[in-house]
Write a protein that holds these residues in place. Structure first.
Motif: not given
Length: 541
Positions: A335, A355, A341
């Motif tokens: 992530m 994510g 993200y």
């Protein structure tokens, strides 16, 4: 004697907080307009990944550790039934109680009955992705039981109005210090009215609230990072110490554990205690690593339970490509390097798991057939940064492409397409078929490149393609396409090197000779450049 063919057991997908609420592109588009969110995420993710890069650079065998972690996880997935039975046997032999839950509903029901048996209406809770997945807090509250989040970030989210976690490691990453101060002033009884946004003061306000809960509540709920089949041991790693208070002080401890969290032996844990902290918090080791093996009379919880939860994990296990998502150790490294993200935030993914890992895990746990989860595999640029960052080498881009194919196949099989039409897929199939024919034929490529000058008809005076029809119009909706070149590389090569002798098929090329010739040309070019632009010698200091 008659027999009945029972067939194969039906694949059972999970339930709970593993679904997208609306198509990812629509949700993300709204989140992109939140400038404060983007600023918070950009600052936090860059800081974490820079710390991670520093500590993994210290290990000369980092790639070997990643390989070892991947191989251990592959071994677990290949023998999961055996390790689950071994874990149950050893955990039970040491005084613990094992409960099996097919989905989130069953897991929550089991926990509710265990809590009600203790006659309490308030329990302490350690940060846990498994309980967030099942929606345990909300379920318990419906039955008159309040679960107090003791992790600072989870506490912030819980006290926030209608808030949800947006990151696996830092659930309140979308909040800044000023927002946290305002939440504490509003929700914590007896807090200093002059509370500032200084981190130390905020932590002290949380500590003052939680210390009483640690000392009075008799039931606690936890997740688990790793379960050891060999000994029946469970492990939690954390940074604050609040988790250890929950693991040692209450009389009853109820642990939620996804069935994929097992490791075969304690020796295997050595690999992951090096991989996890470096990949998650950018630390060489976790400040607190807690391990408990059964019940010890007079020390720690005397009523020990673990709920082994499937909730779609066996459905993921059945997918030869997608099952590697179950290797995830919840470090969130993917992530912190993901450009999608970083800009869209965790809430856009809907699920507990945001994510890149959420984009491949949620559709498998809940089923790619879900109309909104089927959009999650498209929440990626396929840049590959997530694969490079993953400590157990989950090839997230490969799984994303695989799930995109499954989503399209399902839509085609159902005859259901976006807007009730099938033009989108028909156009894509036609484009792919045309590209296959074009790129497989040199003659067709040569013919196509002759049409490049005609591109002026659509680029206009600006020299850009600003609007295209059909499915490719999705690209030009947000960006322009530069005008194609006037001629192709193929034509330029033919023009410049057309007289060069063609190599006979099967004739071997002396690569060493080619390299040597190129190095000689490079040296000559450097010499000519130095002669044309002499560099004056530096003065002595």
């Amino acid at each position: 004697m008659s027999t009945t063919a029972l067939g194969m057991p039906k694949v059972r997908h999970g339930v709970g907080n593993i679904f997208e609420f609306e198509p990812f592109p629509e949700y993300a588009e709204k989140e992109l307009q939140n400038e404060q969110l983007r600023a918070n995420l950009g600052f936090a993710t860059h800081k974490i990944r820079n710390k991670r890069a520093a500590v993994i650079s210290e290990l000369p065998d980092w790639q070997d550790l990643r390989t070892a972690g991947s191989m251990i996880k592959q071994k677990v997935m290949a023998n999961l039934d055996t390790y689950l039975e071994e874990f149950e046997k050893n955990f039970t032999a040491r005084g613990g109680h094992v409960h099996w839950a097919r989905d989130a509903h069953e897991a929550n029901e089991i926990a509710l009955k265990l809590i009600q048996a203790e006659g309490v209406t308030e329990v302490n809770k350690i940060k846990s992705m498994a309980t967030a997945e099942t929606g345990l807090n909300e379920f318990l509250e419906e039955h008159g039981i309040y679960a107090i989040e003791t992790d600072l970030a989870e506490e912030i989210v819980q006290l926030g109005d209608n808030d949800r976690p947006s990151h696996i490691l830092v659930p309140a990453i979308h909040r800044n210090r000023t927002e946290i101060r305002d939440i504490f002033l509003k929700k914590i009884e007896g807090v200093n009215p002059n509370l500032t946004n200084d981190p130390a003061e905020l932590a002290e306000a949380s500590r003052f609230r939680l210390r009483e809960k640690f000392l009075t509540n008799k039931v606690a709920i936890s997740g688990v990072n790793f379960g050891i089949a060999e000994t029946g041991t469970m492990t939690i790693v954390e940074s604050e110490g609040n988790g250890r208070m929950c693991l040692t002080l209450p009389d009853t401890l109820i642990t939620f554990m996804g069935i994929e969290k097992l490791l075969p032996t304690l020796q295997d844990l050595e690999v992951f205690t090096q991989l996890l902290p470096r990949s998650s918090t950018g630390e060489r080791m976790n400040p607190y690593t807690s391990m408990w093996t059964g019940v010890t009379p007079g020390d720690g919880p005397q009523n020990l339970h673990v709920i082994l939860m499937d909730n779609g994990r066996t459905a993921a296990l059945a997918d030869q490509v997608g099952r590697q998502a179950l290797h995830c150790i919840r470090c969130s490294a993917c992530m912190n390097v993901c450009p999608v993200y970083e800009r869209a935030g965790g809430h856009a993914y809907g699920s507990t798991y945001p994510g890149p890992i959420g984009a491949i895990l949620s559709p498998q746990l809940g089923g790619i057939e879900n109309q909104y989860n089927s959009t999650l595999p498209y929440a990626s640029s396929l840049c590959g940064a997530c694969y490079e960052a993953c400590p157990v080498k989950i090839n997230i881009p490969d799984v994303l492409v695989h799930l995109r194919g499954k989503a399209v196949d399902h839509e085609k099989a159902q005859g259901e397409f976006e807007g009730g039409k099938k033009e989108r897929h028909v156009q894509m199939d036609a484009m792919m078929f045309g590209a296959k024919k074009l790129f497989s034929s040199g003659a067709l490529m040569a013919l196509a490149t002759k049409g490049l000058p005609a591109s002026k008809l659509i680029t206009g005076k600006k020299g850009k393609i600003t609007k295209l029809p059909g499915i490719v119009g999705g690209w030009t909706e947000y960006r322009d396409i530069p005008a194609p070149p006037k001629t192709s590389f193929r034509n330029e090569w033919k023009k410049e090197r057309g007289s060069a002798p063609k190599r006979v098929g099967g004739e071997r090329v002396d690569l060493q000779a080619v390299i040597a010739a190129n190095q000689a040309k490079l040296a000559e070019a450097h010499a000519n450049a130095e002669t044309a632009n002499p560099i004056a010698p530096k003065e002595a200091n």
